[in-house]
Design an enzyme around this catalytic site. Structure first.
Site, mmCIF file in Angstrom:
data_model
loop_
_atom_site.group_PDB
_atom_site.id
_atom_site.type_symbol
_atom_site.label_atom_id
_atom_site.label_comp_id
_atom_site.label_asym_id
_atom_site.label_seq_id
_atom_site.Cartn_x
_atom_site.Cartn_y
_atom_site.Cartn_z
ATOM 1 N N ARG A 160 0.823 -1.228 0.000
ATOM 2 C CA ARG A 160 0.000 0.000 0.000
ATOM 3 C C ARG A 160 0.857 1.278 0.000
ATOM 4 O O ARG A 160 0.477 2.297 0.560
ATOM 5 C CB ARG A 160 -0.943 0.035 1.212
ATOM 6 C CG ARG A 160 -1.984 -1.063 1.243
ATOM 7 C CD ARG A 160 -2.955 -0.970 0.069
ATOM 8 N NE ARG A 160 -4.127 -1.807 0.276
ATOM 9 C CZ ARG A 160 -4.230 -3.088 -0.059
ATOM 10 N NH1 ARG A 160 -3.208 -3.702 -0.658
ATOM 11 N NH2 ARG A 160 -5.350 -3.761 0.158
ATOM 12 N N SER A 229 -10.907 -0.977 3.086
ATOM 13 C CA SER A 229 -10.085 -1.041 4.303
ATOM 14 C C SER A 229 -9.704 0.373 4.727
ATOM 15 O O SER A 229 -9.142 1.127 3.933
ATOM 16 C CB SER A 229 -8.786 -1.800 4.052
ATOM 17 O OG SER A 229 -9.041 -3.095 3.610
ATOM 18 N N GLU A 325 -5.030 3.645 5.768
ATOM 19 C CA GLU A 325 -4.796 3.500 4.327
ATOM 20 C C GLU A 325 -5.478 4.677 3.611
ATOM 21 O O GLU A 325 -5.026 5.157 2.582
ATOM 22 C CB GLU A 325 -5.403 2.175 3.872
ATOM 23 C CG GLU A 325 -5.196 1.901 2.418
ATOM 24 C CD GLU A 325 -5.835 0.602 1.952
ATOM 25 O OE1 GLU A 325 -5.839 -0.394 2.699
ATOM 26 O OE2 GLU A 325 -6.347 0.595 0.834
HETATM 27 N N1 EPU Z 1 -10.685 -10.778 10.187
HETATM 28 C C1 EPU Z 1 -11.358 -10.845 11.386
HETATM 29 N N2 EPU Z 1 -12.345 -9.933 11.625
HETATM 30 C C2 EPU Z 1 -12.680 -8.988 10.715
HETATM 31 C C3 EPU Z 1 -11.972 -8.908 9.495
HETATM 32 C C4 EPU Z 1 -10.962 -9.826 9.247
HETATM 33 O O1 EPU Z 1 -11.107 -11.700 12.219
HETATM 34 O O2 EPU Z 1 -13.600 -8.216 10.990
HETATM 35 C C5 EPU Z 1 -9.661 -11.798 9.900
HETATM 36 C C6 EPU Z 1 -10.150 -12.767 8.815
HETATM 37 O O3 EPU Z 1 -10.905 -13.813 9.341
HETATM 38 C C7 EPU Z 1 -8.846 -13.237 8.228
HETATM 39 C C8 EPU Z 1 -7.942 -12.032 8.361
HETATM 40 O O4 EPU Z 1 -8.514 -11.187 9.354
HETATM 41 O O5 EPU Z 1 -8.307 -14.278 8.981
HETATM 42 C C9 EPU Z 1 -7.776 -11.258 7.047
HETATM 43 O O6 EPU Z 1 -9.046 -10.829 6.598
HETATM 44 P P1 EPU Z 1 -9.390 -10.634 5.044
HETATM 45 O O7 EPU Z 1 -9.011 -11.826 4.260
HETATM 46 O O8 EPU Z 1 -10.797 -10.156 4.952
HETATM 47 O O9 EPU Z 1 -8.389 -9.518 4.556
HETATM 48 P P2 EPU Z 1 -7.860 -8.164 5.219
HETATM 49 O O10 EPU Z 1 -6.438 -8.362 5.630
HETATM 50 O O11 EPU Z 1 -8.810 -7.686 6.257
HETATM 51 C C10 EPU Z 1 -6.840 -7.246 2.986
HETATM 52 C C11 EPU Z 1 -6.882 -5.972 2.192
HETATM 53 C C12 EPU Z 1 -8.184 -5.884 1.414
HETATM 54 C C13 EPU Z 1 -8.234 -7.083 0.479
HETATM 55 C C14 EPU Z 1 -8.177 -8.372 1.314
HETATM 56 C C15 EPU Z 1 -8.107 -9.624 0.446
HETATM 57 C C16 EPU Z 1 -5.570 -4.386 3.473
HETATM 58 C C17 EPU Z 1 -5.574 -3.174 4.338
HETATM 59 N N3 EPU Z 1 -6.774 -4.836 3.105
HETATM 60 O O12 EPU Z 1 -7.884 -7.173 3.948
HETATM 61 O O13 EPU Z 1 -8.126 -4.712 0.620
HETATM 62 O O14 EPU Z 1 -9.433 -7.086 -0.296
HETATM 63 O O15 EPU Z 1 -6.966 -8.365 2.116
HETATM 64 O O16 EPU Z 1 -6.845 -9.714 -0.137
HETATM 65 O O17 EPU Z 1 -4.512 -4.887 3.134
HETATM 66 C C18 EPU Z 1 -8.752 -2.424 0.574
HETATM 67 O O18 EPU Z 1 -7.552 -2.165 0.556
HETATM 68 O O19 EPU Z 1 -9.634 -1.522 0.573
HETATM 69 C C19 EPU Z 1 -9.169 -3.810 0.670
HETATM 70 C C20 EPU Z 1 -10.446 -4.156 0.798
#
Ligand code: EPU
Length: 344
Positions: A160, A229, A325
């Site tokens: 990012r 995010s 972000e």
């Molecule tokens: N999780 C929780 N609770 C929540 C949200 C997530 O426990 O409320 C846990 C999930 O269960 C999982 C882990 O956190 O084990 C990661 O969650 P997720 O796969 O939803 O991805 P993220 O790390 O929350 C990132 C990106 C997203 C992207 C997804 C998929 C960032 C800041 N965000 O989210 O990007 O779509 O991975 O690759 O890196 C964006 O940048 O706007 C965005 C949506």
């Protein structure tokens, strides 16, 4: 150059907050960029489709909203070379490529926003980042009035992050990007939610699955204003991770090549009890705690206050400071969100 005066930006930011800019410039040619470079005597902000921007004040700075369009595709023996102008829509580009059998961008489907914004924050999802495929960014420099070419290394891409958010901030404007996609394609199914798909799946099917996953977790900004995010996933040193993991064994974490460990910010926010939290018309999404939502048309200030509350809650429990972000734009230009040094 086309310009608008006293322009209401409510429809041009996905948080749907009201903010009025004294002047919005719409450059669409090299001559417009030359003209623009002579006009920027006050703070300004470059706006794509407004999916990663919070207008904090009711007054916005000067806005530049570029209007460069067009896609061209060339090929070498082993790759497709795609040049895309900054104002094309990112998701439409992904569909355009995948439908023509040009694969590689399918994991990045449904990311909202413009192509020009993609390198700025090096968009990423489901195991892929723009930097995997972006070989060049064309960038107009205001001081020299020249169009420069930055190759992948010069863009200083990281999670990012890019040079455009740092050294080159406010110094120029992205007009076009070039992607190189190998003809010999293999699905990237490493991420949870894709990893049980068959290895011989088509790119169109991967794209459909990514769309389904995103729609199941992320609120549609047209229905519930948000910016995806809100915070980055923090990257911490191994020692700190070990001590956190000892206290929270179920905490999701992702070891990085540099030896650090990335922690899921959504998990941290959920575990301080804020998932689904609502206060003052703004809140935390009930399916993905990393997303802040504007339930009742509230202004930027209330979203800012919620973001600060989340940072402090997470810090008090986990001793980790979440970095946004989303970009914060005030009446006098973009500013970093203040950190509370007294508690850091
Ligand atoms: N999780 C929780 N609770 C929540 C949200 C997530 O426990 O409320 C846990 C999930 O269960 C999982 C882990 O956190 O084990 C990661 O969650 P997720 O796969 O939803 O991805 P993220 O790390 O929350 C990132 C990106 C997203 C992207 C997804 C998929 C960032 C800041 N965000 O989210 O990007 O779509 O991975 O690759 O890196 C964006 O940048 O706007 C965005 C949506």
């Amino acid at each position: 150059m086309k310009s608008d005066f006293q322009f209401q930006l409510k429809k041009y930011n996905s948080f749907n907050v009201e903010s009025i800019s004294p002047i919005v410039f719409h450059p669409q040619s090299y001559d417009d960029l030359l003209d623009l470079s002579n006009k920027l005597d006050r703070p300004f902000y470059i706006l794509g489709e407004g999916f990663n921007t919070l207008f904090v004040d009711e007054v916005a700075p000067i806005i530049i909203k570029p209007h460069f369009i067009g896609i061209t595709i060339d090929e070498t023996e082993s790759t497709y070379i795609i040049k895309v102008a900054a104002n094309e829509n990112w998701h439409e580009l992904v569909c355009y490529c995948v439908k023509r059998g040009i694969n590689g961008l399918e994991n990045l489907a449904l990311i909202p926003g413009s192509v020009g914004a993609a390198p700025v924050q090096n968009i990423g999802a489901y195991g892929i980042e723009l930097s995997n495929y972006c070989i060049n960014v064309s960038w107009f420099e205001f001081s020299s009035k020249k169009l420069l070419e930055l190759n992948n290394q010069a863009c200083k891409f990281a999670y990012r992050e890019s040079i455009f958010k740092n050294e080159l901030k406010q110094k120029g404007i992205i007009t076009e990007i070039t992607l190189e996609l190998p003809k010999c394609w293999q699905a990237n199914l490493s991420y949870a939610g894709l990893n049980d798909l068959p290895q011989d799946i088509s790119a169109i099917e991967v794209m459909k699955q990514v769309i389904t996953l995103r729609q199941s977790k992320l609120p549609d900004p047209n229905k519930l204003p948000n910016a995806g995010s809100f915070f980055k996933n923090p990257s911490i040193v191994r020692k700190q991770w070990q001590s956190l993991k000892a206290s929270y064994p179920d905490m999701p974490s992702y070891p990085q090549k540099d030896g650090r460990v990335k922690i899921a910010a959504g998990w941290l926010i959920e575990h301080v009890g804020l998932k689904g939290y609502q206060h003052n018309g703004v809140g935390i999404h009930d399916k993905q705690a990393l997303v802040l939502v504007n339930h009742h048309n509230k202004c930027g200030q209330q979203i800012l206050e919620l973001a600060q509350y989340v940072q402090q809650k997470v810090f008090s429990v986990f001793d980790l400071w979440l970095e946004p972000e989303v970009r914060f734009v005030y009446s006098d230009g973009e500013q970093e969100l203040e950190t509370n040094n007294s508690i850091r």
